[in-house]
Design a protein around this motif. Structure first.
Motif, short mmCIF file in Angstrom:
data_model
loop_
_atom_site.label_atom_id
_atom_site.label_comp_id
_atom_site.label_asym_id
_atom_site.label_seq_id
_atom_site.Cartn_x
_atom_site.Cartn_y
_atom_site.Cartn_z
N VAL A 74 -22.74 18.72 12.58
CA VAL A 74 -23.42 19.37 13.70
C VAL A 74 -24.38 18.37 14.35
N VAL A 75 -24.20 18.16 15.64
CA VAL A 75 -25.02 17.21 16.40
C VAL A 75 -25.68 17.95 17.56
N THR A 76 -26.97 17.77 17.71
CA THR A 76 -27.73 18.42 18.78
C THR A 76 -28.02 17.41 19.89
N LEU A 77 -27.64 17.75 21.11
CA LEU A 77 -27.93 16.90 22.27
C LEU A 77 -29.23 17.37 22.90
N LYS A 78 -30.20 16.49 22.93
CA LYS A 78 -31.50 16.84 23.50
C LYS A 78 -31.41 17.05 25.01
N ASN A 79 -32.29 17.89 25.51
CA ASN A 79 -32.38 18.15 26.96
C ASN A 79 -31.05 18.63 27.53
N ALA A 80 -30.36 19.44 26.75
CA ALA A 80 -29.08 20.00 27.19
C ALA A 80 -29.06 21.49 26.88
N GLY A 81 -28.49 22.26 27.81
CA GLY A 81 -28.32 23.68 27.61
C GLY A 81 -26.89 23.99 27.18
#
Length: 267
Positions: A238-245
């Motif tokens: 699981v990877v979270t992309l910052k500043n993304a909706g």
């Protein structure tokens, strides 16, 4: 997998560079009210390393309208397309609703999926959340606008967000009566909406490699959904992309492309 007849999906097929001709292709599946056309800029990037195919799900884009929005049904449509193109195995990327189609495909026919990339969706049931969008599209259908500006005004009666209206406007086409008409099978989508917000189909976990990309500003893959995700995709990273909706591929296109490319290159 279901007794519903498959439909002949419209697709974009972009061949790989010659050096990558033997690499399994990447199949891209859009989300609710999206289409293959939304992904063209990404396809051009990934085309450098592999053949890329983006499809329009039933009742979306240029594909036929048909009853039945169960995930097993839509997965059957994708398998029929793979058979048509003589593709035995592919990497499969799906965003939102398309992610649930991809998960269903991977669970029901794992032998066809080399790896799985799921963009901002979890294998859980969601609450109703598109009433305003459906009302906006109905408003356009009834208003029969003659221009995109008129269509935007009609959409704006129900949807305040301009980015959302611009996204919905990708579903408008000028018909023979010079009216901006909606090309999606809206009635079929609304009738199948309870299936769309439900869980993916399939009983077994997908044991293959998987990447889940989520937007840091999105609630679609909340931390409390991770256990359910692990049950279905035990090998998922699981990877979270910052500043993304939720539309993370549009909010952070380069980061999204790089994450997908790095994952595929590691397979």
């Amino acid at each position: 997998m279901t007794d519903v007849a498959t439909v002949d999906l419209h697709f974009i097929d972009m061949p790989a560079d010659e050096a990558a001709a033997d690499t399994p292709p990447l199949v891209v599946i859009h989300g609710l009210l999206g289409s293959a056309d939304n992904w063209r800029s990404h396809l051009k990037v990934w085309q450098g390393s592999r053949r890329v195919i983006a499809l329009d799900l039933r009742n979306h884009g240029r594909s036929p309208h048909a009853e039945g929005m169960r995930y097993a049904t839509m997965a059957d449509d994708v398998i029929a397309l793979l058979d048509k193109l003589s593709i035995e195995r592919a990497h499969v990327l799906g965003h939102s609703m398309g992610g649930k189609v991809a998960i269903s495909l991977a669970r029901l026919a794992p032998e066809r999926v080399a790896s799985l990339i799921v963009a901002d969706i979890a294998p859980v049931a969601y609450e109703h959340g598109h009433d305003d969008v459906f009302a906006a599209l109905d408003n356009v259908r009834e208003g029969q606008p003659k221009s995109r500006r008129e269509a935007d005004d009609l959409l704006g009666e129900h949807v305040e967000s301009r980015p959302t209206r611009l996204f919905l406007a990708t579903n408008l086409v000028r018909n023979d009566d010079n009216v901006m008409a909606i090309r999606v099978g809206l009635d079929q989508i609304k009738r199948g909406y309870s299936d769309i917000i439900g869980v993916p189909d399939g009983e077994q976990p997908f044991e293959g490699p998987a990447l889940v990309l989520r937007g840091g500003d999105s609630h679609y893959v909340a931390d409390d959904m991770i256990p359910a995700l692990r049950e279905v995709l035990p090998r998922a990273r699981v990877v979270t992309l910052k500043n993304a909706g939720h539309w993370l591929h549009a909010d952070q296109p380069e980061a999204f492309q790089q994450a997908v490319t790095a994952f595929l290159d590691a397979q």
